[in-house]
Motif scaffolding. Structure first.
Motif, PDB file in Angstrom:
ATOM      1  N   ASP A  25       0.832  -1.205   0.000  1.00 19.23           N
ATOM      2  CA  ASP A  25       0.000   0.000   0.000  1.00 19.23           C
ATOM      3  C   ASP A  25       0.868   1.256   0.000  1.00 19.23           C
ATOM      4  OD1 ASP A  25      -2.144  -1.662   0.073  1.00 19.23           O
ATOM      5  OD2 ASP A  25      -2.812  -1.150   2.095  1.00 19.23           O
TER       6      ASP A  25
ATOM      7  N   TYR B  56       2.528   1.795  -3.453  1.00 18.03           N
ATOM      8  CA  TYR B  56       1.628   2.300  -4.499  1.00 18.03           C
ATOM      9  C   TYR B  56       0.832   3.530  -4.059  1.00 18.03           C
ATOM     10  CZ  TYR B  56       2.496  -1.923  -7.234  1.00 18.03           C
ATOM     11  OH  TYR B  56       3.085  -2.910  -7.972  1.00 18.03           O
TER      12      TYR B  56
ATOM     13  N   GLN C   6      -4.697  -1.508  -1.520  1.00 21.83           N
ATOM     14  CA  GLN C   6      -4.772  -2.586  -2.507  1.00 21.83           C
ATOM     15  C   GLN C   6      -5.775  -3.682  -2.132  1.00 21.83           C
ATOM     16  OE1 GLN C   6      -2.711  -2.411  -5.488  1.00 21.83           O
ATOM     17  NE2 GLN C   6      -2.700  -0.359  -4.597  1.00 21.83           N
TER      18      GLN C   6
END
Length: 374
Positions: free
Chosen positions: A250, A253, A257
């Motif tokens: 997480d 990104y 997720q």
């Protein structure tokens, strides 16, 4: 013939899409809006859906619905429920939130509107729900569940707000590591509301499965058995654990997720995934079965008939599938858009009102006039 206790009496639009001003009256059975493409037929259906849910079925923002050159738009819808007439007023403004009033009394939350008017929208795009992306299938679940459960709407709204806040925090942590310790607060709330959503979605799919098998069996003359599988990304028992395990991902990104915002559903025909291996004909039949099951489920839950909005769907179906759908809607108030009226003359359905829609005008015509193409 059974008559629904709930039906739309009329709708009035001002500066809505390509309509400067229009009023359309509806009967309790079948109502037809016909005309060439891009004349405004779908806009009337959209406005009904807006009045029932506060949202466009297209996902369009309010400011893009307002007639070009105007600053605001109005929808006034009159619905009769158990012989009592109610008025829904909706005021769309370019630079402000929409205003909604029921019987002249302003409401402050969309969930206060849900349940007053139950509508089911069926368009050619729905026939592609099987092969489209998972976002379309989640949207199908959410739109229907919000109408039949105010609590679901509240949980979904809270979940989405917390999800956005958590994602923003993940982005901020990239620049300020000291904020990491505040993630637990958002994790706890995300798991709480997310678990409620998962539970209601699972229950919804089970209820649909209890209905859809018989419908699909009839549509395929008993040759196919259809089952819907709820493909949850996480379940209630492991959501918190998976959030912790995927923390590094997480952070990498800067987005969450895992969670019900990544759920999907699959459609199994005789044990085979229709999305991957079904023919186009099979996929369209599954989509029709799904919509017909949705009608039956809403009937069961609200103990009344929903309003059915059919946006140029009949021309997309072959004769046998069209006949099956017509059989299903005989006792439901249905508002149909089509490019030609002739197809409905030979059907055994009661047609109340017929409107010719041309360039943002809707003119009521007699049935005989419509038959003669006048």
């Amino acid at each position: 013939m059974m008559v629904s206790a709930m039906y739309i009496e009329s709708i009035e639009l001002n500066n809505y899409r390509n309509y400067r001003e229009v009023k359309v009256d509806f009967g309790r059975n079948t109502n037809i809006l016909y005309g060439n493409n891009a004349q405004g037929k779908t806009n009337i259906l959209e406005s009904i859906y807006m009045a029932a849910t506060t949202k466009s079925h297209r996902g369009t923002k309010d400011r893009d619905i307002i007639r070009i050159g105007e600053d605001e738009s109005h929808i006034r819808l009159f619905v009769n429920k158990k012989d009592v007439s109610h008025k829904i007023d909706m005021h769309l403004r370019k630079n402000k939130n929409k205003g909604v009033a029921i019987d002249g009394i302003p409401i402050h939350r969309a969930m206060e509107l849900y349940g007053l008017l139950n509508v089911i929208f069926f368009s050619p795009e729905d026939l592609s729900i099987i092969k489209n992306g998972p976002a379309e299938r989640r949207r199908f679940m959410d739109l229907e569940l919000c109408q039949i459960s105010r609590l679901y709407y509240q949980n979904l709204s809270s979940y989405n707000k917390i999800l956005n806040q958590r994602n923003n925090l993940l982005k901020q942590i990239y620049y300020d590591k000291s904020l990491f310790d505040t993630l637990d607060v958002w994790n706890m709330q995300l798991v709480d509301y997310g678990s409620r959503i998962i539970k209601e979605r699972r229950n919804f799919i089970q209820m649909i499965n209890d209905i859809i098998g018989d419908i699909h069996g009839r549509l395929t003359s008993g040759k196919e058995k259809l089952e819907i599988i709820y493909e949850f990304n996480v379940d209630e028992d492991n959501f918190d654990r998976i959030l912790q395990e995927k923390m590094d991902t997480d952070l990498r990104y800067s987005s969450t997720q895992s969670g019900p915002h990544r759920d999907d559903i699959s459609f199994m025909i005789n044990g085979i995934d229709a999305r991957k291996y079904g023919s186009q004909g099979q996929q369209r039949t599954v989509a029709l079965s799904l919509k017909m099951a949705e009608i039956k489920l809403v009937k069961k839950i609200i103990n009344d008939n929903p309003i059915l909005l059919l946006d140029d769907v009949m021309s997309e179906l072959d004769t046998s599938r069209r006949d099956s759908l017509i059989e299903e809607i005989r006792d439901i108030q249905t508002i149909i858009t089509c490019t030609g009226y002739d197809d409905f003359i030979k059907e055994q359905i009661i047609i109340n009102n017929v409107y010719s829609v041309v360039e943002g005008t809707a003119t009521r015509v007699r049935t005989e006039e419509a038959q003669n193409g006048k």
